[in-house]
Design an enzyme around this catalytic site. Sequence first.
Site, PDB file in Angstrom:
ATOM      1  N   ILE A 156       7.708   7.081  16.712  1.00 56.85           N
ATOM      2  CA  ILE A 156       7.383   7.778  15.455  1.00 56.85           C
ATOM      3  C   ILE A 156       6.129   8.641  15.575  1.00 56.85           C
ATOM      4  CG2 ILE A 156       7.044   7.489  12.968  1.00 56.85           C
ATOM      5  CD1 ILE A 156       9.671   6.266  13.812  1.00 56.85           C
ATOM      6  N   LYS A 206       0.847  -1.206   0.000  1.00 54.60           N
ATOM      7  CA  LYS A 206       0.000   0.000   0.000  1.00 54.60           C
ATOM      8  C   LYS A 206       0.875   1.246   0.000  1.00 54.60           C
ATOM      9  CE  LYS A 206      -1.715   1.808   3.899  1.00 54.60           C
ATOM     10  NZ  LYS A 206      -1.412   3.262   4.020  1.00 54.60           N
ATOM     11  N   ASN A 207       1.899   1.260   0.856  1.00 57.55           N
ATOM     12  CA  ASN A 207       2.707   2.470   1.038  1.00 57.55           C
ATOM     13  C   ASN A 207       3.723   2.689  -0.067  1.00 57.55           C
ATOM     14  OD1 ASN A 207       1.175   3.026   3.206  1.00 57.55           O
ATOM     15  ND2 ASN A 207       2.658   2.287   4.710  1.00 57.55           N
ATOM     16  N   ASP A 258       4.214   0.680  12.046  1.00 58.10           N
ATOM     17  CA  ASP A 258       2.953   0.100  11.563  1.00 58.10           C
ATOM     18  C   ASP A 258       2.701  -1.299  12.119  1.00 58.10           C
ATOM     19  OD1 ASP A 258       3.152   1.614   8.241  1.00 58.10           O
ATOM     20  OD2 ASP A 258       2.582   2.404  10.199  1.00 58.10           O
ATOM     21  N   ASP A 279      -4.589  12.449  12.062  1.00 55.89           N
ATOM     22  CA  ASP A 279      -5.539  11.338  12.184  1.00 55.89           C
ATOM     23  C   ASP A 279      -5.331  10.633  13.504  1.00 55.89           C
ATOM     24  OD1 ASP A 279      -3.684   9.264   9.810  1.00 55.89           O
ATOM     25  OD2 ASP A 279      -3.261   9.906  11.859  1.00 55.89           O
ATOM     26  N   ARG A 337      -5.341  10.366   3.160  1.00 53.13           N
ATOM     27  CA  ARG A 337      -4.222  11.152   3.669  1.00 53.13           C
ATOM     28  C   ARG A 337      -3.030  11.079   2.721  1.00 53.13           C
ATOM     29  NH1 ARG A 337      -1.883  13.745   7.483  1.00 53.13           N
ATOM     30  NH2 ARG A 337       0.267  13.736   6.819  1.00 53.13           N
TER      31      ARG A 337
HETATM   32  C1  EPZ Z   1       4.262   6.825   6.020  1.00 55.71           C
HETATM   33  O1  EPZ Z   1       3.562   7.935   6.579  1.00 55.71           O
HETATM   34  C2  EPZ Z   1       3.244   5.676   5.967  1.00 55.71           C
HETATM   35  N1  EPZ Z   1       2.096   6.084   5.183  1.00 55.71           N
HETATM   36  C3  EPZ Z   1       2.786   5.322   7.372  1.00 55.71           C
HETATM   37  O2  EPZ Z   1       1.949   4.161   7.291  1.00 55.71           O
HETATM   38  C4  EPZ Z   1       3.988   4.954   8.219  1.00 55.71           C
HETATM   39  O3  EPZ Z   1       3.577   4.749   9.536  1.00 55.71           O
HETATM   40  C5  EPZ Z   1       5.015   6.111   8.195  1.00 55.71           C
HETATM   41  O4  EPZ Z   1       5.375   6.431   6.839  1.00 55.71           O
HETATM   42  C6  EPZ Z   1       6.285   5.751   8.951  1.00 55.71           C
HETATM   43  O5  EPZ Z   1       6.845   4.599   8.462  1.00 55.71           O
HETATM   44  C7  EPZ Z   1       2.172   6.034   3.838  1.00 55.71           C
HETATM   45  O6  EPZ Z   1       3.194   5.705   3.251  1.00 55.71           O
HETATM   46  C8  EPZ Z   1       0.931   6.398   3.084  1.00 55.71           C
HETATM   47  P1  EPZ Z   1       6.532  10.162   8.062  1.00 55.71           P
HETATM   48  P2  EPZ Z   1       4.204   9.407   6.527  1.00 55.71           P
HETATM   49  O7  EPZ Z   1       6.523  11.379   7.212  1.00 55.71           O
HETATM   50  O8  EPZ Z   1       4.947   9.563   5.265  1.00 55.71           O
HETATM   51  C9  EPZ Z   1       6.548  13.604  11.448  1.00 55.71           C
HETATM   52  C10 EPZ Z   1      -0.036   2.879   7.546  1.00 55.71           C
HETATM   53  O9  EPZ Z   1      -0.653   2.397   8.502  1.00 55.71           O
HETATM   54  N2  EPZ Z   1       6.584  14.586  10.346  1.00 55.71           N
HETATM   55  O10 EPZ Z   1       7.703   9.277   7.995  1.00 55.71           O
HETATM   56  O11 EPZ Z   1       3.129  10.368   6.851  1.00 55.71           O
HETATM   57  C11 EPZ Z   1       5.217  12.837  11.492  1.00 55.71           C
HETATM   58  O12 EPZ Z   1       4.207  13.566  12.141  1.00 55.71           O
HETATM   59  C12 EPZ Z   1       0.554   4.303   7.636  1.00 55.71           C
HETATM   60  O13 EPZ Z   1       0.161   2.291   6.481  1.00 55.71           O
HETATM   61  C13 EPZ Z   1       6.678  15.926  10.661  1.00 55.71           C
HETATM   62  O14 EPZ Z   1       6.731  16.309  11.837  1.00 55.71           O
HETATM   63  O15 EPZ Z   1       5.214   9.305   7.783  1.00 55.71           O
HETATM   64  C14 EPZ Z   1       5.627  11.563  12.225  1.00 55.71           C
HETATM   65  O16 EPZ Z   1       5.591  11.786  13.592  1.00 55.71           O
HETATM   66  C15 EPZ Z   1       0.300   4.931   8.965  1.00 55.71           C
HETATM   67  N3  EPZ Z   1       6.704  16.828   9.653  1.00 55.71           N
HETATM   68  C16 EPZ Z   1       7.045  11.334  11.714  1.00 55.71           C
HETATM   69  O17 EPZ Z   1       7.518  12.582  11.211  1.00 55.71           O
HETATM   70  C17 EPZ Z   1       6.658  16.453   8.323  1.00 55.71           C
HETATM   71  O18 EPZ Z   1       6.678  17.298   7.429  1.00 55.71           O
HETATM   72  C18 EPZ Z   1       7.138  10.279  10.613  1.00 55.71           C
HETATM   73  O19 EPZ Z   1       6.256  10.634   9.581  1.00 55.71           O
HETATM   74  C19 EPZ Z   1       6.565  15.069   8.021  1.00 55.71           C
HETATM   75  C20 EPZ Z   1       6.527  14.149   9.048  1.00 55.71           C
END
Ligand code: EPZ
Length: 425
Positions: free
Chosen positions: A334, A30-31, A312, A124, A100
């Site tokens: 995370i 999915k990701n 995840d 979310d 999202r």
């Molecule tokens: C991706 O989300 C995945 N989603 C998530 O899977 C997964 O948990 C996550 O990566 C971590 O592995 C998809 O790929 C669609 P991040 P993403 O940017 O890209 C903070 C599932 O269940 N952050 O690595 O949104 C953020 O808030 C989903 O399949 C900022 O602060 O994750 C988080 O605490 C859930 N500012 C951390 O970094 C930003 O600009 C990691 O987020 C970007 C992120």
Amino acid sequence: MSGNPTSREQSFLVTGGVRLAGEISVTGAKNSVLKLMAVALMAEGRTTLTNCPNISDVPAMADVLRHLGCTVEISGDTVVIDTPAEVGHVADDKAAQRLRASVCILGPLVGRQHRAVLAMPGGDAIGSRPLDMHQRGLTTLGATTRMDHGRLVAEARDLRGARYALTFPSVGATETFVTAAVLAKGTSVLENAAREPEIVDICDLLSQMGAVISGAGSSTITIEGVDQLRPVSHRVIGDRIVAATWAMGAAMTRGDVTVTGIDPMFIHVVLEKLHAVGAVVDTGTDWIRVAQTERPRASNIRTLPFPGFPTDLQPMAIAMASVSDGLSVVTENIFESRFRFVEEMVRMGADAETDGHHAKIRGKERLDSATVWASDIRAGAGLVLAGMCADRVTEVCQIFHIDRGYPHFVENIRSLGGVIERVDT
Ligand code: EPZ
């Protein structure tokens, strides 16, 4: 493809006391697939993606692309995207809000169109999820970003290669920077980049399309800007989170499961953890086998960016700890509010409490069946696995979350000997 609105009014009835056993295959991640679909925006013509998962997020992403002028055909595990010479740059609010992951059109649109307008996805169940690192990456390349009535507006007269160091290896911010930089003038370097296999899959597709990228999968990615990209066909990598869900289900239910269609290196740390709790773990080029006879041993787990233990799988780790022998501590590094799951586990009689970003779980022989609510995809899957370790029948509500990330969920569980039913709530 699922995603019919009715799953919003459905639940799963999960019978406890089962042992998962047998062979199962996983389809595409999915990701990864959602981002690969967005990358198709960057090249005029036909992009074909195969090994796509049958999950509701895929048609939702197709809708986002259709509103930007693409034609998207989904049949079986193949997604065909026809991108016109001129694509739109304003995402449809409703289509974007539904998903999202629609944020992943930001980099491709700024890269190709030099402008993008996208409804802010907002937070979310698992966290506030800001986009500051995405925006900083774009401004480093010469774009401007601003908020306008709840929409993020990004514009650039010109995109110039630049060096950008992430403060945290964010998956999304890495994807936004890389996809915008491939069509920028000159060389870009991303430091402290995310190293997830899905990032490598996206860079593989971009390279096939003519991009010049090195270092994907490492903390430093270098991109040489090119003038244009061409459409290609690409096979999506296997879904490591789905594969590991079945592997952890085998350990929790003292079963014996073989999962095919997955590169074991994608979940190396998870397999090490399963070995530590007493499972016999075997692997091949594209398969894993996990067999557990005794009650899992307690084990401490910390979620980390790849190659660490995936966040995840945190709900599955807590579900496993709740039936393990001894005290486990699960630390979430995370997402700040990903412990809502624990409240639902306590409904099932789990001896669990949270303290900041630590959850302490003292395992029990068996959980109590109950009516519980899925708050997101992974929490939902974790509750179904917990239901298999309970004394009677557990009802898991809000299963539309699960349909977003797990293809053929009921059929797969039944093929492993699980007893589960989808019912109208
Ligand atoms: C991706 O989300 C995945 N989603 C998530 O899977 C997964 O948990 C996550 O990566 C971590 O592995 C998809 O790929 C669609 P991040 P993403 O940017 O890209 C903070 C599932 O269940 N952050 O690595 O949104 C953020 O808030 C989903 O399949 C900022 O602060 O994750 C988080 O605490 C859930 N500012 C951390 O970094 C930003 O600009 C990691 O987020 C970007 C992120």
